[in-house]
Scaffold this motif. Sequence first.
Motif, PDB file in Angstrom:
ATOM      1  N   THR A 363       0.768  -1.047   0.042  1.00 38.29           N
ATOM      2  CA  THR A 363       0.001   0.105   0.060  1.00 38.29           C
ATOM      3  C   THR A 363       0.886   1.387  -0.174  1.00 38.29           C
ATOM      4  O   THR A 363       1.300   1.512   0.864  1.00 38.29           O
ATOM      5  N   LEU A 364       0.855   1.781  -1.175  1.00 37.46           N
ATOM      6  CA  LEU A 364       1.878   2.972  -1.355  1.00 37.46           C
ATOM      7  C   LEU A 364       1.620   4.306  -0.198  1.00 37.46           C
ATOM      8  O   LEU A 364       2.629   4.777   0.097  1.00 37.46           O
ATOM      9  N   SER A 365       0.333   4.402  -0.109  1.00 39.37           N
ATOM     10  CA  SER A 365      -0.242   5.493   0.762  1.00 39.37           C
ATOM     11  C   SER A 365       0.385   5.171   2.179  1.00 39.37           C
ATOM     12  O   SER A 365       0.370   6.145   2.988  1.00 39.37           O
ATOM     13  N   SER A 366       0.775   3.985   2.593  1.00 38.54           N
ATOM     14  CA  SER A 366       1.300   3.837   3.979  1.00 38.54           C
ATOM     15  C   SER A 366       2.822   3.716   4.056  1.00 38.54           C
ATOM     16  O   SER A 366       3.493   3.258   5.152  1.00 38.54           O
ATOM     17  N   LEU A 367       3.679   3.508   2.793  1.00 41.58           N
ATOM     18  CA  LEU A 367       4.997   3.291   3.094  1.00 41.58           C
ATOM     19  C   LEU A 367       5.697   4.504   2.483  1.00 41.58           C
ATOM     20  O   LEU A 367       5.155   5.673   2.054  1.00 41.58           O
ATOM     21  N   PHE A 368       7.069   4.496   3.118  1.00 46.14           N
ATOM     22  CA  PHE A 368       8.061   5.516   2.829  1.00 46.14           C
ATOM     23  C   PHE A 368       8.812   4.980   1.494  1.00 46.14           C
ATOM     24  O   PHE A 368       9.334   3.824   1.610  1.00 46.14           O
ATOM     25  N   VAL A 369       8.887   5.753   0.434  1.00 49.36           N
ATOM     26  CA  VAL A 369       9.356   5.384  -0.654  1.00 49.36           C
ATOM     27  C   VAL A 369      10.341   6.259  -1.287  1.00 49.36           C
ATOM     28  O   VAL A 369      10.357   7.640  -1.071  1.00 49.36           O
ATOM     29  N   GLY A 370      11.514   5.841  -1.574  1.00 49.11           N
ATOM     30  CA  GLY A 370      12.496   6.405  -1.929  1.00 49.11           C
ATOM     31  C   GLY A 370      13.806   5.636  -2.814  1.00 49.11           C
ATOM     32  O   GLY A 370      13.381   4.633  -3.388  1.00 49.11           O
ATOM     33  N   LEU A 371      14.955   6.063  -2.958  1.00 44.87           N
ATOM     34  CA  LEU A 371      16.070   5.366  -3.555  1.00 44.87           C
ATOM     35  C   LEU A 371      15.762   5.070  -5.070  1.00 44.87           C
ATOM     36  O   LEU A 371      15.567   4.036  -5.577  1.00 44.87           O
ATOM     37  N   PRO A 372      15.106   6.202  -5.824  1.00 40.18           N
ATOM     38  CA  PRO A 372      14.869   5.733  -7.442  1.00 40.18           C
ATOM     39  C   PRO A 372      16.180   5.310  -8.116  1.00 40.18           C
ATOM     40  O   PRO A 372      17.269   6.173  -7.849  1.00 40.18           O
ATOM     41  N   THR A 373      15.907   4.430  -8.947  1.00 39.15           N
ATOM     42  CA  THR A 373      17.110   3.629  -9.369  1.00 39.15           C
ATOM     43  C   THR A 373      16.871   3.818 -10.899  1.00 39.15           C
ATOM     44  O   THR A 373      16.031   2.842 -11.079  1.00 39.15           O
ATOM     45  N   LEU A 374      17.555   4.222 -11.950  1.00 45.42           N
ATOM     46  CA  LEU A 374      17.172   4.193 -13.307  1.00 45.42           C
ATOM     47  C   LEU A 374      17.791   2.600 -13.717  1.00 45.42           C
ATOM     48  O   LEU A 374      18.652   2.127 -13.309  1.00 45.42           O
ATOM     49  N   SER A 375      16.567   1.988 -14.587  1.00 41.94           N
ATOM     50  CA  SER A 375      17.062   0.902 -15.285  1.00 41.94           C
ATOM     51  C   SER A 375      18.030   1.250 -16.134  1.00 41.94           C
ATOM     52  O   SER A 375      18.228   2.085 -17.101  1.00 41.94           O
ATOM     53  N   LEU A 376      19.032   0.181 -16.352  1.00 38.12           N
ATOM     54  CA  LEU A 376      20.150   0.378 -17.121  1.00 38.12           C
ATOM     55  C   LEU A 376      20.090  -0.146 -18.786  1.00 38.12           C
ATOM     56  O   LEU A 376      20.878  -0.295 -19.454  1.00 38.12           O
ATOM     57  N   GLN A 377      18.844  -0.568 -19.071  1.00 37.77           N
ATOM     58  CA  GLN A 377      18.217  -0.996 -20.279  1.00 37.77           C
ATOM     59  C   GLN A 377      17.838   0.203 -21.117  1.00 37.77           C
ATOM     60  O   GLN A 377      17.233  -0.229 -22.086  1.00 37.77           O
ATOM     61  N   ASN A 378      17.910   1.285 -20.772  1.00 38.20           N
ATOM     62  CA  ASN A 378      17.424   2.387 -21.680  1.00 38.20           C
ATOM     63  C   ASN A 378      16.190   2.270 -21.769  1.00 38.20           C
ATOM     64  O   ASN A 378      15.568   2.562 -23.067  1.00 38.20           O
TER      65      ASN A 378
END
Length: 447
Positions: A363-378
């Motif tokens: 449940t995204l509304s109840s979680l802390f979300v971070g560390l965005p990481t780009l896929s390296l497959q472009n």
Amino acid sequence: MADYGYPDGGGEEEDMQWPPAPPAYGYPDDDGGGERPPFVLIDPRAYFADRKNATTAVIDMEAGAPNLRGRLQVTFCAVAPPLVSYFCVHASHMDRTEFPVAPSILATETDGGLALLRVATVDPVYPPDHVRPENCQYFVYDALARKLHQLPQPGFQHRLSEPSLAIMRKPNKSSQNTSKHVSLRPHVHGEAEAEAEADFVVAAQSYIFWGKESPHICIYDSAIKTWSNKPVVMGSSYPERHLPSKTLTIGGSNGTVAWVDLWYNIVLCDVLAKCPKLRYLKLPTEPCDGGINPRSLRDIAVFGNTIKYVAILHHPDTSRWVATAWSIKKGRRSWPKEWHMECQLDSTHIKVDAAGRVATFPTLSSLFVGLPTLSLQNDAIVYFLAKIDFSPRQRTAWVLAVDMKNETAEQVVEFPAERTYCVAKGYDASRISAYLQPAPGTQQMPK
């Protein structure tokens, strides 16, 4: 805003009092030692474990190194994202309590099979969790050759800034004449061994770099096996603030390195040039306040001639967030106005499938979300770390693979978060997996 991780870590080393066992997956070789994933999300901190597979490399540690003795063994356990890959370290004649922190990956070659590792040992005069530069030894893992190289200790005369460390293979004469962008690709096993003998360079800013009248970079050249200092030209428009939070090796005949302050700007340096002159590029987003670790909200990666950048913006007093992806063509003179916004993702719109059902697990509304990481497959995939809370004792976490353009959570997997503080650390993306050697008797075809 909630605490999204501060640069000093704060509690990161607590795991050394109770080092957990490595994950069960990825060992010995989930794919039978055959073709590796083109890239991985890899935990930069090692697990202490005597594991062996086709990637295992060993080295007899030099007797002159402070407190190091016996044989050092390094093994990579690579799995396809969004599962997080990891590596294991084993010292034959040392106990894990002799290491104040876990050995760690400081840098990987952006388009290659080199990884720079740091191994620190306890100093009996200082607290057991204290890391002293004099007690840090550096090793280079070469995936193509499946070898470990121990670097000489830089010493005080080459004191360097670890966040700015970069590693790359030195371009040979033929590559200098034919290509401005040098990157080795996986080959069949015999060819890979031959190319693995190429010399490499490790480079970093000096420990005190900005604000000096005559700044210099520290360089290790494997061809001569020594460290040296090289002065750089700052130019007239250098930024007032720059604190490297991520380093990329762009390569080429001049060995271009990009030092990235994920809040503010990119500093480009041709570390192999006789007289390197710094170039600067401002990022397309505004910085956040509060001393937050920028990696908890931003990421950057190189794809051929393109640099991609992603940033999260959290809405005050709510769990809603928006992630924006940008791109720019890399060149000797790129201007901030050339950044192009590719797509934007609102967390309240994320679906779990093409039918349009809104994501409810986790449940995204109840979680802390971070560390965005780009896929390296472009592609449009960005990986996010989601936690119930920030405590290192809270071991429930997930990695979400989200298609930014389709606003869809393609995959959700559990993440072993025992050693993760906040959401600023946990994994980095690397292409080293494509260069890991297959098990004997198997053949890895070019990608």
